[in-house]
Design an enzyme around this catalytic site. Structure first.
Site, PDB file in Angstrom:
ATOM      1  CG  ASP A  67      -1.799   1.194   1.330  1.00 30.67           C
ATOM      2  OD1 ASP A  67      -2.611   1.382   0.396  1.00 30.67           O
ATOM      3  OD2 ASP A  67      -1.691   1.954   2.307  1.00 30.67           O
TER       4      ASP A  67
ATOM      5  CD  GLU B 265      -2.363   2.466  -3.509  1.00 27.94           C
ATOM      6  OE1 GLU B 265      -3.415   3.093  -3.681  1.00 27.94           O
ATOM      7  OE2 GLU B 265      -1.794   2.410  -2.412  1.00 27.94           O
TER       8      GLU B 265
END
Length: 761
Positions: A440, A493
């Protein structure tokens, strides 16, 4: 289930003069007089003694004499039991400091019988009667980024010491003056189980004999100034309480009966870059609930029975879970975790979670986890100010505090922190057999000035904005995961143009296996939201992504981030009347599945959920009573099945030689077409999209090979809710040059539709 359970090697206490922990003058270490300095007793009774083993437990007081000392504030009386005899303890302090003398040549193994104030008697082994079970070289190895010793040595490890079952607790708190383990087993009394410090590693440890699984615990820590910090959950806890409760839980021993040996034995032989990967992104707490039982969550085992067969039927190859590492606040969706080694108890036990993964593998489904190594919340029981200092986070808020999310940022430059996080990555891949990690917010890790104004950040040593420590951490973590868990993938990401995110570290890349193509997502969604009459002016949003499509190993994401925070649903983004909205969404999915890059779709998108996602509610499964929603679901199912069975659509995703433009410049008609090619001759797929509501007859497209092209997919098919306009199953090529090709197809293009043709024969 675990690889952490073991028989701890017996370690005798160091001889006088070789102590590995800090001695307290006059406290009665081996060879000193039997009396204990009053200051040492007072410090123990105030839970403020930094070296309990220097005072407590057995201490030799003569050639054949020992003195055993214990802190027993819960006792009305106590006795030492060994070799069939009982020796009463003498109470030396009114708050419960006890001493007993025994004869013997060798270090005794004994039990303590405690009579409580209600008259009940309990017998237990003395934690201070055992030596250390940690080796010096293990402590030193905790500074090696990529080691798995973090979760094999730290935390609450079940095992045996000197043949006695129990749990060994170990925690990194180098700046603490004193650490105790507290919990249900000692009435949360910090005087009862103070821990031993390995000064050269900052590790505090204690073996608690007789302790069972399922017991709540935390660490009581005095900071360097002597003040108590809030009780801390174990950073390496393997289980935790159900939030809002915040204690860690002893996990227990035993191996889970894995049935996925076939899956695991072949996983390492696969090259994910050349495999079909279609990911179903799921928030486990809201995929479906049980409304008749207070709208409760499904358990891991119920999800194994319902979610996995659904994913299998829909043709997805992987499930990606939003973070399930234990987190305190439901509204964070797991992106503000506290216990990185504990699967959240919201859905069951660690064994239940392992059963979920096992069931997925048995069904041929890979399991990915959203992993959050970039930041952590400020909750008092968490990692912040862990030992009274900024241990896990940067002390300077310009480096250590994330202004957007109100969270601490890890200090990636501290080796122990980088080791902790890299070991956590390995833990999920090895211990729970997960098949990959989606990392993330990588951009927030890479840039020192991420979301900061001038003066709110500190440049690196070269004056730049790159976070050199985070870069080094990410590279080492990727190297460790690919080395120790072959066949797994890491996915970034990352929303910027940082070069080489998915390139090997030896070429200067970050070493990820894949990167989310955020630019493709933003551009194409922007195009789809335009009214078809205006799309001619935004045609570049369809084509621009192909300029860089092969610069990274991309995954095309339509993730949870696109259906929250007022953005509406995917269906809600589509223009036009109700029929056109569904037609646009079906055409968009066809375009996406035909485009180079692996696929990811957030739950609910596969049947065109109409409202924005809400983590507190189940998906609107009643939509499937509507034929249009059912049609979207069928589109996704059929696209997945076509995708995984057609090498031309996946085998050369990351190679420009697997792609050929056919129609790139027909912006006036909003028509776009390309060829996808597999590794073998004849593996050809033609993808054609018409993004206007105007049917087009006799639309000619040049193709790279002659033959019959079967219409394998048409998003306008009647079974999907379309107008059922098509090409009667396919078309033969004509010897008519078009688009730079010697042969071509004359096609009927349905309105707002994507078609995929496969070369046959």
């Amino acid at each position: 289930m675990t690889a952490i359970d073991e028989t701890f090697a017996t370690r005798a206490e160091p001889e006088a003069g070789t102590a590995r922990h800090a001695d307290v003058p006059g406290s009665g270490t081996a060879g000193q007089p039997p009396s204990v300095h009053p200051d040492a007793i007072a410090a123990l009774m105030a839970a403020n003694h930094g070296d309990p083993f220097a005072v407590l437990g057995p201490h030799r007081v003569g050639p054949n004499a020992w003195e055993v000392r214990a802190v027993l504030p819960e006792a009305r009386a106590a006795a030492l039991v060994m070799d069939g005899r009982t020796v009463p303890f003498e109470k030396r302090h009114p708050d419960g400091f006890y001493v007993a003398r025994i004869a013997g040549e060798h270090r005794p193994l004994y039990e303590i019988e405690v009579e409580s104030w209600d008259g009940t008697k309990r017998r237990r082994y003395d934690p201070y009667g055992f030596g250390s079970s940690i080796e010096q070289y293990d402590v030193a190895s905790l500074r090696e980024v990529g080691t798995n010793l973090v979760y094999r040595m730290l935390g609450a490890q079940s095992g045996q010491l000197d043949g006695i079952d129990g749990f060994r607790f170990a925690v990194w708190a180098p700046n603490a003056r004193k650490v105790s383990v507290v919990g249900d087993f000692n009435d949360w009394d910090g005087r009862r189980h103070p821990m031993r410090l390995w000064q050269d590693g900052g590790i505090w440890e204690l073996f608690v004999p007789g302790l069972k699984a399922g017991v709540r615990y935390k660490f009581e820590i005095r900071g360097p100034d002597g003040s108590l910090v809030p009780l801390k959950a174990d950073p390496v806890a393997f289980a935790a309480q159900h939030p809002p409760e915040t204690a860690s839980v002893t996990h227990g021993s035993g191996e889970f009966d894995w049935r996925d040996s076939g899956w695991m034995s072949t996983r390492g032989a696969k090259d994910p870059r050349h495999a079909a990967i279609s990911v179903y992104e799921v928030h486990l707490g809201s995929w479906a609930r049980v409304p008749e039982e207070g709208n409760r969550y499904l358990t891991y085992r119920e999800l194994a029975e319902r979610l996995i067969p659904y994913v299998k039927d829909m043709g997805f190859t992987h499930i990606e879970m939003l973070p399930i590492t234990e987190f305190p606040f439901d509204g964070s969706w797991g992106y503000q975790p506290v216990s990185l080694f504990a699967p959240t108890s919201r859905f069951g036990t660690p064994e239940d979670f392992a059963a979920f993964v096992d069931a997925a593998h048995e069904a041929g489904i890979g399991v990915l986890l959203d992993w959050v190594p970039g930041h952590f919340p400020l909750d008092a029981h968490g990692l912040g100010l862990f030992d009274g200092t900024h241990l896990y986070e940067h002390a300077d808020p310009r480096q250590g505090f994330h202004q957007d999310w109100g969270t601490y940022i890890y200090n990636f430059g501290r080796t122990e922190v980088a080791t902790f996080l890299a070991a956590n990555a390995r833990f999920w891949l090895e211990h729970y057999h997960l098949d990959g990690l989606r990392v993330d917010a990588v951009a927030s890790m890479l840039y020192l000035d991420y979301s900061r104004r001038q003066g709110e950040w500190i440049p690196n040593r070269y004056g730049g904005n790159e976070n050199l420590d985070a870069i080094d951490f990410l590279r080492k973590t990727n190297e460790a995961t690919y080395s120790h868990a072959p066949g797994t993938i890491t996915v970034a990401e990352e929303s910027t143009s940082w070069p080489g995110v998915s390139h090997p570290t030896y070429t200067g890349g970050l070493g990820f296996g894949f990167k989310w193509n955020m630019g493709w997502m933003h551009d194409t969604l922007h195009f789809m939201q335009e009214d078809p009459i205006h799309r001619r002016y935004h045609h570049h949003n369809l084509t621009f992504g192909l300029l860089y499509a092969f610069s990274e190993n991309f995954i095309l994401p339509l993730s949870h981030d696109e259906v929250v925070h007022g953005k509406g649903s995917l269906l809600g983004k589509m223009p036009g009347d109700r029929w056109q909205k569904f037609a646009n969404l079906r055409a968009y999915y066809g375009f996406m599945w035909g485009h180079p890059g692996k696929k990811l779709l957030f739950m609910g998108g596969e049947f065109g959920q109409e409202r924005e996602w809400n983590h507190d509610h189940s998906l609107d499964w009643h939509h499937l009573d509507d034929p249009l929603h059912k049609g979207v679901q069928s589109v996704v199912r059929d696209l997945n099945r076509l995708y995984v069975s057609t090498p031309a659509l996946y085998s050369r995703d990351v190679e420009h030689t697997g792609f050929q433009w056919l129609v790139a410049d027909d912006q006036d008609n909003s028509v776009i077409a390309w060829a996808r090619k597999g590794a073998k001759p004849g593996e050809v797929a033609i993808v054609v999209s018409n993004f206007t509501p105007v049917p087009r007859e006799g639309y000619r497209i040049g193709v790279p090979q002659a033959g019959f092209y079967r219409e394998a997919f048409n998003s306008d098919a009647g079974v999907y809710g379309g107008s059922n306009l098509g090409n009667q199953g396919g078309r033969h090529t004509d010897d008519q040059a078009s688009h730079g090709q010697k042969q071509s197809l004359s096609l009927t293009l349905p309105p707002l539709a994507t078609m995929i043709f496969l070369l046959e024969g």
